[in-house]
Design a protein around this motif. Structure first.
Motif, PDB file in Angstrom:
ATOM      1  N   UNK A 154       0.821  -1.217   0.000  1.00 25.26           N
ATOM      2  CA  UNK A 154       0.000   0.000   0.000  1.00 25.26           C
ATOM      3  C   UNK A 154       0.850   1.261   0.000  1.00 25.26           C
ATOM      4  N   UNK A 155       1.949   1.257   0.743  1.00 25.70           N
ATOM      5  CA  UNK A 155       2.765   2.465   0.794  1.00 25.70           C
ATOM      6  C   UNK A 155       3.399   2.780  -0.557  1.00 25.70           C
ATOM      7  N   UNK A 156       3.669   1.741  -1.353  1.00 19.09           N
ATOM      8  CA  UNK A 156       4.212   1.969  -2.685  1.00 19.09           C
ATOM      9  C   UNK A 156       3.164   2.607  -3.592  1.00 19.09           C
ATOM     10  N   UNK A 157       1.927   2.121  -3.482  1.00 20.03           N
ATOM     11  CA  UNK A 157       0.832   2.671  -4.280  1.00 20.03           C
ATOM     12  C   UNK A 157       0.591   4.130  -3.927  1.00 20.03           C
ATOM     13  N   UNK A 158       0.506   4.416  -2.633  1.00 23.14           N
ATOM     14  CA  UNK A 158       0.242   5.794  -2.207  1.00 23.14           C
ATOM     15  C   UNK A 158       1.384   6.729  -2.600  1.00 23.14           C
ATOM     16  N   UNK A 159       2.617   6.229  -2.548  1.00 16.59           N
ATOM     17  CA  UNK A 159       3.753   7.056  -2.946  1.00 16.59           C
ATOM     18  C   UNK A 159       3.684   7.409  -4.427  1.00 16.59           C
ATOM     19  N   UNK A 160       3.282   6.451  -5.270  1.00 13.21           N
ATOM     20  CA  UNK A 160       3.156   6.728  -6.703  1.00 13.21           C
ATOM     21  C   UNK A 160       2.050   7.734  -6.966  1.00 13.21           C
ATOM     22  N   UNK A 161       0.925   7.588  -6.274  1.00 14.46           N
ATOM     23  CA  UNK A 161      -0.198   8.501  -6.463  1.00 14.46           C
ATOM     24  C   UNK A 161       0.128   9.896  -5.938  1.00 14.46           C
ATOM     25  N   UNK A 162       0.670   9.959  -4.729  1.00 13.88           N
ATOM     26  CA  UNK A 162       0.990  11.261  -4.132  1.00 13.88           C
ATOM     27  C   UNK A 162       2.142  11.949  -4.861  1.00 13.88           C
ATOM     28  N   UNK A 163       3.022  11.165  -5.466  1.00 16.24           N
ATOM     29  CA  UNK A 163       4.174  11.729  -6.157  1.00 16.24           C
ATOM     30  C   UNK A 163       3.936  11.986  -7.635  1.00 16.24           C
ATOM     31  N   UNK A 164       2.722  11.719  -8.115  1.00 21.52           N
ATOM     32  CA  UNK A 164       2.441  11.936  -9.534  1.00 21.52           C
ATOM     33  C   UNK A 164       2.593  13.412  -9.879  1.00 21.52           C
ATOM     34  N   UNK A 165       3.209  13.668 -11.015  1.00 26.82           N
ATOM     35  CA  UNK A 165       3.496  15.041 -11.413  1.00 26.82           C
ATOM     36  C   UNK A 165       3.494  15.148 -12.933  1.00 26.82           C
ATOM     37  N   UNK A 166       3.453  16.395 -13.402  1.00 25.68           N
ATOM     38  CA  UNK A 166       3.610  16.648 -14.820  1.00 25.68           C
ATOM     39  C   UNK A 166       5.079  16.677 -15.181  1.00 25.68           C
ATOM     40  N   UNK A 167       5.372  17.103 -16.399  1.00 27.38           N
ATOM     41  CA  UNK A 167       6.763  17.173 -16.830  1.00 27.38           C
ATOM     42  C   UNK A 167       7.240  15.878 -17.440  1.00 27.38           C
ATOM     43  N   UNK A 168       8.566  15.746 -17.623  1.00 30.89           N
ATOM     44  CA  UNK A 168       9.120  14.527 -18.232  1.00 30.89           C
ATOM     45  C   UNK A 168       8.751  13.284 -17.430  1.00 30.89           C
ATOM     46  N   UNK A 169       8.572  12.190 -18.130  1.00 27.36           N
ATOM     47  CA  UNK A 169       8.183  10.919 -17.512  1.00 27.36           C
ATOM     48  C   UNK A 169       9.365   9.957 -17.576  1.00 27.36           C
ATOM     49  N   UNK A 170       9.738   9.389 -16.427  1.00 28.26           N
ATOM     50  CA  UNK A 170      10.804   8.381 -16.411  1.00 28.26           C
ATOM     51  C   UNK A 170      10.354   7.156 -17.202  1.00 28.26           C
ATOM     52  N   UNK A 171      11.282   6.570 -17.957  1.00 23.47           N
ATOM     53  CA  UNK A 171      10.970   5.441 -18.820  1.00 23.47           C
ATOM     54  C   UNK A 171      11.922   4.273 -18.545  1.00 23.47           C
ATOM     55  N   UNK A 172      11.591   3.142 -19.148  1.00 21.44           N
ATOM     56  CA  UNK A 172      12.434   1.962 -19.001  1.00 21.44           C
ATOM     57  C   UNK A 172      12.136   1.210 -17.726  1.00 21.44           C
ATOM     58  N   UNK A 173      13.189   0.818 -17.020  1.00 25.19           N
ATOM     59  CA  UNK A 173      13.061  -0.023 -15.818  1.00 25.19           C
ATOM     60  C   UNK A 173      12.693   0.811 -14.610  1.00 25.19           C
ATOM     61  N   UNK A 174      11.458   1.246 -14.593  1.00 24.84           N
ATOM     62  CA  UNK A 174      10.959   2.112 -13.530  1.00 24.84           C
ATOM     63  C   UNK A 174       9.512   1.749 -13.263  1.00 24.84           C
ATOM     64  N   UNK A 175       9.069   1.894 -12.026  1.00 23.32           N
ATOM     65  CA  UNK A 175       7.675   1.635 -11.697  1.00 23.32           C
ATOM     66  C   UNK A 175       7.228   0.260 -12.150  1.00 23.32           C
ATOM     67  N   UNK A 176       6.069   0.221 -12.806  1.00 19.65           N
ATOM     68  CA  UNK A 176       5.504  -1.052 -13.255  1.00 19.65           C
ATOM     69  C   UNK A 176       6.347  -1.724 -14.327  1.00 19.65           C
ATOM     70  N   UNK A 177       7.304  -1.001 -14.908  1.00 18.24           N
ATOM     71  CA  UNK A 177       8.153  -1.575 -15.938  1.00 18.24           C
ATOM     72  C   UNK A 177       9.478  -2.102 -15.434  1.00 18.24           C
ATOM     73  N   UNK A 178       9.694  -2.092 -14.123  1.00 17.08           N
ATOM     74  CA  UNK A 178      10.997  -2.458 -13.566  1.00 17.08           C
ATOM     75  C   UNK A 178      11.425  -3.860 -13.968  1.00 17.08           C
ATOM     76  N   UNK A 179      10.492  -4.801 -14.004  1.00 14.30           N
ATOM     77  CA  UNK A 179      10.857  -6.180 -14.303  1.00 14.30           C
ATOM     78  C   UNK A 179      10.337  -6.704 -15.618  1.00 14.30           C
ATOM     79  N   UNK A 180       9.882  -5.829 -16.515  1.00 16.25           N
ATOM     80  CA  UNK A 180       9.259  -6.313 -17.742  1.00 16.25           C
ATOM     81  C   UNK A 180      10.221  -6.296 -18.930  1.00 16.25           C
ATOM     82  N   UNK A 181       9.879  -7.090 -19.936  1.00 11.79           N
ATOM     83  CA  UNK A 181      10.682  -7.161 -21.153  1.00 11.79           C
ATOM     84  C   UNK A 181       9.783  -7.376 -22.352  1.00 11.79           C
ATOM     85  N   UNK A 182      10.239  -6.957 -23.525  1.00 10.88           N
ATOM     86  CA  UNK A 182       9.428  -7.097 -24.729  1.00 10.88           C
ATOM     87  C   UNK A 182      10.307  -7.456 -25.909  1.00 10.88           C
TER      88      UNK A 182
END
Length: 358
Positions: A154-182
């Motif tokens: 839960x604390x991870x979810x709330x941190x993502x929601x409370x920390x949501x912001x405009x501006x550049x978006x981090x990409x790649x191995x971050x957030x929900x994409x940390x462990x994914x591959x394509x």
């Protein structure tokens, strides 16, 4: 530095597709070439990484003041339904979005949905809310992460929601994409945007993709195998049937839910441009939301004028997936399994070579 919302850097900044001259289509991008080019749309990530076993996280797409008393028009489309897009039935039935859209790992999706409900119920004006439809998508990051540990809390979810912001978006191995591959390579989160003028009025469409699907990489129509990139044959093999792709589309065009569903379809169609296999084990979904309800932001867009927005979605998704690959680096995870990063120099060499040499 917030250890929850600010992921540790992977190394030197890697180029985006546009930096390399790899641009899909002719429409201009927004100033950030990101979903946050759509006014009012914010993005937050929480990365959960405990090497070597855990590479996971959560990503939040927060469209302004969305809530049960101020729902936004939205549509959803399923390309292949081997996944768990929580909240999809009410979203499809009513055509309205009541919460931010969250993305995470498959077995963490249910905890994330519960945490999102708790976060929403604590929002101003929600003291009397007795029903809420959280929308949470997921990809299977079990090739690189100990998915059974369900590390997103839960604390991870709330941190993502409370920390949501405009501006550049981090990409790649971050957030929900940390462990994914394509497409046999390490991937993750990617984003892009386009500016179109359906009916003569300028509007922005932005996308954010959680890329985790199988197939053979295509870059601007060129098929690139591991061998053509100088990698061992079968690089990344074994990850092809373990995941999904979830795409969030946002636009400030005044569209209704039916029209937004048409945009969502194009988002899933666009994955074919990147080489997606749409395999049995893949859950390919798109959620499209409008930040301006019809009737409040100028003349409604006629169906016959949607073409530029369709083009914008197709091009932005293609570029977002490529951005997700370019931003990620080689990762070794759970059980010693490895996904290689897309080698930029070899990619450019392969694209420059005549077809008979590739």
């Amino acid at each position: 530095m917030n250890p929850l919302t600010d992921p540790a850097p992977e190394g030197p900044a890697r180029p985006r597709a546009r930096d390399l001259g790899l641009v899909a289509g002719d429409l201009p991008a927004g100033p950030l070439d990101a979903i946050t080019d759509v006014p009012g749309v914010l993005v937050g990530h929480t990365t959960v990484r405990r090497p070597p076993d855990v590479h996971s996280g959560v990503t939040a797409v927060v469209p302004g003041a969305v809530g049960p008393h101020s729902p936004l028009p939205a549509g959803v489309f399923t390309g292949n339904g081997h996944g768990k897009l929580i909240g999809t039935t009410q979203l499809a039935e009513l055509g309205t979005l009541e919460t931010p859209v969250l993305l995470t790992s498959t077995l963490s999706a249910f905890r994330v949905a519960d945490a999102l409900v708790g976060w929403m119920l604590r929002r101003p004006g929600c003291a009397e809310v007795r029903s809420l439809n959280p929308v949470v998508g997921e990809c299977n990051d079990g090739f690189l992460s100990d998915i059974r540990s369900r590390p997103v809390r839960e604390e991870h979810v709330c941190a993502a929601l409370d920390g949501a912001r405009g501006g550049p978006v981090a990409e790649g191995s971050v957030g929900a994409g940390t462990g994914t591959g394509a497409l046999g390579f390490k991937a993750g989160i990617g984003t892009a945007s386009r500016v179109a003028a359906p009916g003569g009025a300028r509007h922005t469409v932005g996308v954010l993709a959680q890329a985790n699907f199988g197939g053979t990489l295509r870059v601007l129509g060129r098929r690139l195998t591991p061998d053509s990139l100088g990698l061992a044959d079968g690089a990344g093999a074994g990850a092809a049937e373990t995941g999904s792709c979830v795409i969030v589309v946002a636009t400030d065009a005044p569209l209704d839910a039916r029209q937004l569903t048409r945009l969502a379809r194009r988002a899933v169609f666009a994955l074919a441009r990147t080489g997606a296999a749409y395999g049995h084990g893949s859950g390919d979904y798109a959620v499209a939301l409008g930040t301006v309800p019809p009737g409040t932001g100028g003349a409604a867009v006629a169906d016959a004028e949607l073409g530029p927005l369709f083009d914008g979605v197709l091009d932005a998704v293609e570029e977002a997936v490529l951005n997700s690959l370019l931003a990620a680096s080689t990762t070794t995870g759970f059980g010693g399994r490895t996904l290689p990063g897309l080698p930029v120099d070899r990619l450019l060499d392969a694209l420059a070579a005549p077809a008979r040499e590739r």
